[in-house]
Design an enzyme around this catalytic site. Structure first.
Site, mmCIF file in Angstrom:
data_model
loop_
_atom_site.group_PDB
_atom_site.id
_atom_site.type_symbol
_atom_site.label_atom_id
_atom_site.label_comp_id
_atom_site.label_asym_id
_atom_site.label_seq_id
_atom_site.Cartn_x
_atom_site.Cartn_y
_atom_site.Cartn_z
ATOM 1 N N SER A 38 0.832 -1.196 0.000
ATOM 2 C CA SER A 38 0.000 0.000 0.000
ATOM 3 C C SER A 38 0.874 1.256 0.000
ATOM 4 C CB SER A 38 -0.966 -0.045 1.193
ATOM 5 O OG SER A 38 -2.025 0.861 1.057
ATOM 6 N N ASP A 183 -6.180 -3.726 -2.000
ATOM 7 C CA ASP A 183 -5.057 -3.351 -1.138
ATOM 8 C C ASP A 183 -4.305 -4.573 -0.593
ATOM 9 O OD1 ASP A 183 -3.605 -2.383 1.316
ATOM 10 O OD2 ASP A 183 -4.564 -0.504 0.752
#
Length: 308
Positions: A38, A183
């Site tokens: 991320s 993610d």
């Protein structure tokens, strides 16, 4: 000293990692291989592309992050329509503006694809929800019939940063249909295991930079609405995974940077908060380096013999 580095996810909290990188650069540490999830993947990618700590700080300081939030336009301009987009598109924001920003910043260094970087210098974590497994970019791309050499780094970062329901997931088109990617923090927010060999040795010293709970970390999550509930859920998933698999034997190679009172999706972060986060990263790193003894050995930090 040449080392490898792993950076945890944390959204806007990862400004603190920039402060840590500044100190490491000032002390003469250089990264040969970097990995992240991320927001940690963003920092890793910028480092691999050749950005200095100062350049990254200036870049982030100048950016209006709210401008990267791009809801879809609707025929009926009512606030409630965004919730219909959430249902149909699986995210409040498209994420196109975010990906375009990645592309622009990497292009400034002449870097576009994994093929523009030294082999094995960058690893990015994403979550393949369609097949229920961790996705390591670029290593796993051939499994999807995709050439790592030509795969855009901006798209890889967009995949790794796709906070569920906040950004629309990336639909990776493969021969048998679309694969939904979100993610990387859903499955591995701090992939220290990436640079461990099977015999638990390392090519060079490995250093992890991780956002941690601060002094108020023991306080319960506040949940007064659905978004707060989701953020608490997402945070709990990430922290539970990390706290279970990071052993005391490996804490000596991890810089834990305490962060309080900042949300991962706080895109309206003010200048004072940004500076406070960077300073927290600097202070934590300066303290850590006073006692750190780099080494090339260590037991497996994550028990990942069977990937999710």
């Amino acid at each position: 000293m040449i080392i490898d580095g792993v950076f945890s996810g944390g959204g806007l909290k990862d400004f603190a990692l920039v402060g840590a990188f500044q100190v490491l650069e000032e002390k003469g540490y250089r990264f040969d291989r970097v990995a992240g999830t991320s927001a940690g993947a963003i920092l890793a990618c910028f480092i691999a592309a050749g950005y200095s700590a100062k350049e990254i700080e200036i870049m982030l300081d100048e950016q209006d992050f709210k401008a990267l939030l791009d809801p879809r336009r609707t025929i009926i301009p009512l606030p409630i329509m965004k919730w219909f987009s959430l249902y149909s598109k699986m995210g409040l924001y498209q994420g196109k503006a975010l990906e375009d920003w990645f592309l622009k910043k990497l292009a400034a260094k002449g870097v576009y694809t994994f093929g523009d970087l030294p082999p094995d210098s960058l690893k990015v974590i994403a979550s393949d929800l369609s097949n229920g497994k961790i996705m390591v970019l670029p290593d796993d791309l051939p499994n999807y019939g995709i050439s790592p050499e030509t795969f855009p780094l901006a798209r890889a970062l967009r995949m790794s940063c796709g906070i569920p329901f906040f950004f629309e997931p990336v639909k990776l088109k493969v021969g048998y249909g679309d694969t939904i990617i979100v993610d990387g923090g859903v499955l591995s927010n701090f992939p220290m295991w990436l640079f461990e060999n099977r015999d638990q040795s390392r090519k060079r010293p490995l250093l992890g930079l991780k956002i941690a709970r601060g002094h108020n970390g023991s306080q319960a999550h506040k949940m007064n609405n659905g978004l707060q509930l989701f953020e608490a859920l997402f945070s709990t998933m990430q922290n539970a995974h990390d706290e279970k698999y990071i052993s005391r034997k490996h804490e000596k190679d991890i810089i834990f940077i305490p962060v309080d009172d900042v949300s991962a999706t706080q895109f309206d972060l003010d200048d004072e908060s940004k500076k406070a986060l960077i300073e927290s990263g600097r202070l934590s790193t300066e303290k850590f380096l006073k006692t750190w003894t780099p080494n090339n050995t260590g037991q497996q930090t994550f028990q990942m013999t069977n990937r999710l």
